[in-house]
Design a protein around this motif. Sequence first.
Motif, PDB file in Angstrom:
ATOM      1  N   ILE A  55       0.840  -1.203   0.000  1.00 10.86           N
ATOM      2  CA  ILE A  55       0.000   0.000   0.000  1.00 10.86           C
ATOM      3  C   ILE A  55       0.874   1.252   0.000  1.00 10.86           C
ATOM      4  N   VAL A  56       1.948   1.220   0.774  1.00  9.55           N
ATOM      5  CA  VAL A  56       2.882   2.345   0.772  1.00  9.55           C
ATOM      6  C   VAL A  56       3.456   2.532  -0.627  1.00  9.55           C
ATOM      7  N   SER A  57       3.837   1.420  -1.271  1.00 12.59           N
ATOM      8  CA  SER A  57       4.378   1.484  -2.633  1.00 12.59           C
ATOM      9  C   SER A  57       3.359   2.069  -3.601  1.00 12.59           C
ATOM     10  N   MET A  58       2.101   1.655  -3.505  1.00 12.08           N
ATOM     11  CA  MET A  58       1.056   2.185  -4.372  1.00 12.08           C
ATOM     12  C   MET A  58       0.850   3.676  -4.142  1.00 12.08           C
ATOM     13  N   SER A  59       0.895   4.076  -2.888  1.00 12.68           N
ATOM     14  CA  SER A  59       0.646   5.486  -2.575  1.00 12.68           C
ATOM     15  C   SER A  59       1.744   6.378  -3.139  1.00 12.68           C
ATOM     16  N   VAL A  60       3.004   5.910  -3.041  1.00 17.81           N
ATOM     17  CA  VAL A  60       4.113   6.687  -3.575  1.00 17.81           C
ATOM     18  C   VAL A  60       4.005   6.787  -5.098  1.00 17.81           C
ATOM     19  N   ALA A  61       3.685   5.648  -5.741  1.00 16.10           N
ATOM     20  CA  ALA A  61       3.544   5.640  -7.202  1.00 16.10           C
ATOM     21  C   ALA A  61       2.403   6.536  -7.670  1.00 16.10           C
ATOM     22  N   ALA A  62       1.352   6.655  -6.835  1.00 14.02           N
ATOM     23  CA  ALA A  62       0.192   7.463  -7.205  1.00 14.02           C
ATOM     24  C   ALA A  62       0.393   8.943  -6.914  1.00 14.02           C
ATOM     25  N   GLY A  63       1.494   9.278  -6.225  1.00 13.36           N
ATOM     26  CA  GLY A  63       1.803  10.686  -6.000  1.00 13.36           C
ATOM     27  C   GLY A  63       1.378  11.250  -4.662  1.00 13.36           C
ATOM     28  N   THR A  64       0.910  10.404  -3.741  1.00 11.87           N
ATOM     29  CA  THR A  64       0.508  10.940  -2.443  1.00 11.87           C
ATOM     30  C   THR A  64       1.696  10.978  -1.498  1.00 11.87           C
ATOM     31  N   GLY A  65       1.738  11.992  -0.674  1.00  9.64           N
ATOM     32  CA  GLY A  65       2.820  12.102   0.301  1.00  9.64           C
ATOM     33  C   GLY A  65       2.327  11.896   1.716  1.00  9.64           C
ATOM     34  N   ALA A  66       1.117  11.446   1.871  1.00 12.44           N
ATOM     35  CA  ALA A  66       0.515  11.355   3.205  1.00 12.44           C
ATOM     36  C   ALA A  66       1.197  10.338   4.096  1.00 12.44           C
ATOM     37  N   LEU A  67       1.805   9.302   3.506  1.00 15.55           N
ATOM     38  CA  LEU A  67       2.434   8.270   4.330  1.00 15.55           C
ATOM     39  C   LEU A  67       3.945   8.436   4.413  1.00 15.55           C
ATOM     40  N   ALA A 123     -10.834  -3.853  -1.972  1.00 16.89           N
ATOM     41  CA  ALA A 123     -11.507  -2.562  -2.121  1.00 16.89           C
ATOM     42  C   ALA A 123     -10.525  -1.476  -2.545  1.00 16.89           C
ATOM     43  N   LEU A 124      -9.309  -1.522  -2.006  1.00 17.18           N
ATOM     44  CA  LEU A 124      -8.309  -0.532  -2.396  1.00 17.18           C
ATOM     45  C   LEU A 124      -7.924  -0.700  -3.867  1.00 17.18           C
ATOM     46  N   VAL A 125      -7.730  -1.941  -4.283  1.00 17.62           N
ATOM     47  CA  VAL A 125      -7.384  -2.201  -5.690  1.00 17.62           C
ATOM     48  C   VAL A 125      -8.472  -1.651  -6.609  1.00 17.62           C
ATOM     49  N   LEU A 126      -9.740  -1.894  -6.264  1.00 16.66           N
ATOM     50  CA  LEU A 126     -10.852  -1.417  -7.086  1.00 16.66           C
ATOM     51  C   LEU A 126     -10.928   0.111  -7.084  1.00 16.66           C
ATOM     52  N   ALA A 127     -10.686   0.716  -5.912  1.00 19.31           N
ATOM     53  CA  ALA A 127     -10.757   2.178  -5.817  1.00 19.31           C
ATOM     54  C   ALA A 127      -9.680   2.838  -6.679  1.00 19.31           C
ATOM     55  N   VAL A 128      -8.468   2.281  -6.620  1.00 22.15           N
ATOM     56  CA  VAL A 128      -7.368   2.856  -7.393  1.00 22.15           C
ATOM     57  C   VAL A 128      -7.602   2.690  -8.894  1.00 22.15           C
ATOM     58  N   ALA A 129      -8.330   1.623  -9.274  1.00 23.53           N
ATOM     59  CA  ALA A 129      -8.588   1.356 -10.692  1.00 23.53           C
ATOM     60  C   ALA A 129      -9.700   2.224 -11.272  1.00 23.53           C
ATOM     61  N   LEU A 130     -10.429   2.943 -10.422  1.00 26.13           N
ATOM     62  CA  LEU A 130     -11.519   3.789 -10.917  1.00 26.13           C
ATOM     63  C   LEU A 130     -10.980   4.901 -11.812  1.00 26.13           C
ATOM     64  N   PRO A 131     -11.681   5.211 -12.903  1.00 26.51           N
ATOM     65  CA  PRO A 131     -11.259   6.321 -13.781  1.00 26.51           C
ATOM     66  C   PRO A 131     -11.203   7.625 -12.999  1.00 26.51           C
ATOM     67  N   GLY A 132     -10.138   8.354 -13.197  1.00 34.25           N
ATOM     68  CA  GLY A 132     -10.025   9.650 -12.541  1.00 34.25           C
ATOM     69  C   GLY A 132      -9.474   9.611 -11.128  1.00 34.25           C
ATOM     70  N   ASP A 144      -7.071   9.967  -8.237  1.00 32.68           N
ATOM     71  CA  ASP A 144      -5.866  10.789  -8.109  1.00 32.68           C
ATOM     72  C   ASP A 144      -5.282  10.601  -6.709  1.00 32.68           C
ATOM     73  N   GLY A 145      -4.186   9.843  -6.645  1.00 36.44           N
ATOM     74  CA  GLY A 145      -3.559   9.602  -5.350  1.00 36.44           C
ATOM     75  C   GLY A 145      -2.974  10.845  -4.726  1.00 36.44           C
ATOM     76  N   VAL A 202      -7.823   7.651   1.006  1.00 37.65           N
ATOM     77  CA  VAL A 202      -8.039   6.239   0.662  1.00 37.65           C
ATOM     78  C   VAL A 202      -6.832   5.400   1.050  1.00 37.65           C
ATOM     79  N   PHE A 203      -5.633   5.859   0.692  1.00 37.51           N
ATOM     80  CA  PHE A 203      -4.431   5.097   1.019  1.00 37.51           C
ATOM     81  C   PHE A 203      -4.187   5.034   2.525  1.00 37.51           C
ATOM     82  N   VAL A 204      -4.318   6.176   3.180  1.00 37.46           N
ATOM     83  CA  VAL A 204      -4.107   6.216   4.625  1.00 37.46           C
ATOM     84  C   VAL A 204      -5.120   5.321   5.339  1.00 37.46           C
TER      85      VAL A 204
END
Length: 446
Positions: free
Chosen positions: A276-288, A334-343, A345-346, A354-356
């Motif tokens: 999840i940390v890896s996904m969040s970094v790849a998506a551009g979030t800095g929250a973690l 649920a996280l996988v599905l949420a990240v796959a939604l169009p639009g 933005d991490g 969502v990631f946190v």
Amino acid sequence: MTTADRFYSRLVTRDADSEHDLPDAVRRELPRNGLRLVAANTLQSSGDQTVNASTVLPWLFHVIGVPAAFVGLLVPIRESGSMLPQAFLTPLVVRVRRRKWVFVTGALVQAVSVAVMAAIAALGHGTAAGVGILAALVMFSLGRCLCSIASKDVQGRTIPSGERGQIIGLATSAAGLVAITLGLAIRILGGGDLDSTELALLLVAGAVLWALSASTYSRVVEPAGEPGPRGGAEDGDGSSSWFADAARLFREDATFRRFVTVRGLLLVSSLSPPFIVSMSVAAGTGALTGLGGFILASGVASLIGGRIFGRLADRSSRLLMAGAATAASVVAVALVLAVALPGFDGGSALGATVFVGAYFLLTLLHSGVRVGRKTYVVDVAEGDLRTTYVAVGNTAMGVILLVVGGISSALAVIGVQWALVFLAVLGVIGAVSAVTMPEVSRGAAR
């Protein structure tokens, strides 16, 4: 009623029938022993936060210039290194009449190991420092191994069934509170710019916590058991073989075999958070990002989960494992599905939430799985059989962890979401299997 009695009764829902089954000497010491075990385990869990292989040590490696390739060795060494030797060490441990001294030895080994890491953090740099810290981590894992073998047996001898899960849960919650305090302090005082000196001081604090844990555990009043045999199973030439003992246990004990199988399937809550940390970094979030944030999140999860899951474990540890694993699998999917939604933005506030949220929930649910399996193994067996269950089971888990971790890491090369789906599927299978395990909790019989 003594002060210890009153305090223990406020913290723990006591089981009069189960306490009545204890020997008189053990029953008299129950409140003091319970409080000492909570204190010692809290100190140990708090120390774990200062040398976390998923947060603190990777951060330290970055600060002192250790090659990035070394980071991937931290978690396997810490986790598998503390599990794989357990079956081999069991014949030595069962010779000790009072197992608390095994725990004390393990805690002191961990204290010395972390002190060595602190010295390297303050004085070392680059590849040589990385090798030194990894070597100290190997020694640390061996100490952790001794504590793991001994702690279940000491708890089984001194705490009655029906109260053991609460003891584990209380220590988990208390350690969570310490982690929250530590996380806030790091965020306020250090933020994202901790240097090697500050990290060395953090490790020194961890060494002190383990020394205090050893001191507290030494005061537990444990009844002396009969010393175990000097060897294990006999080979044809008369030499002992711990491997033969382990193989026979797997072959002949269906309950143990099922427990290890279920435990191996319930890795979704422990292996998913790094992805999840890896996904969040790849998506551009800095929250973690930021060491304090990681420690803070895990601390809040432990604080909330420890108390709740401890009581649930005493009611039915197998159902707790099943429920927590199912919920963790749902969160991962649920996280996988949420990240796959169009639009999606991490980098947005919603995406970060969502990631946190997923990270926090999985860490929280891992507390449930962990408290459940620890309580189950203490309740399912007695005496030296319990020690053998813990040791052989953890050795098997060391191998399983490497296999499942390797598969999930390989899938992550294709896409991190596939690793999460794989772990979620295993979690559901494990939850279904956990429901079919024998019921060993006294609370379930009421």
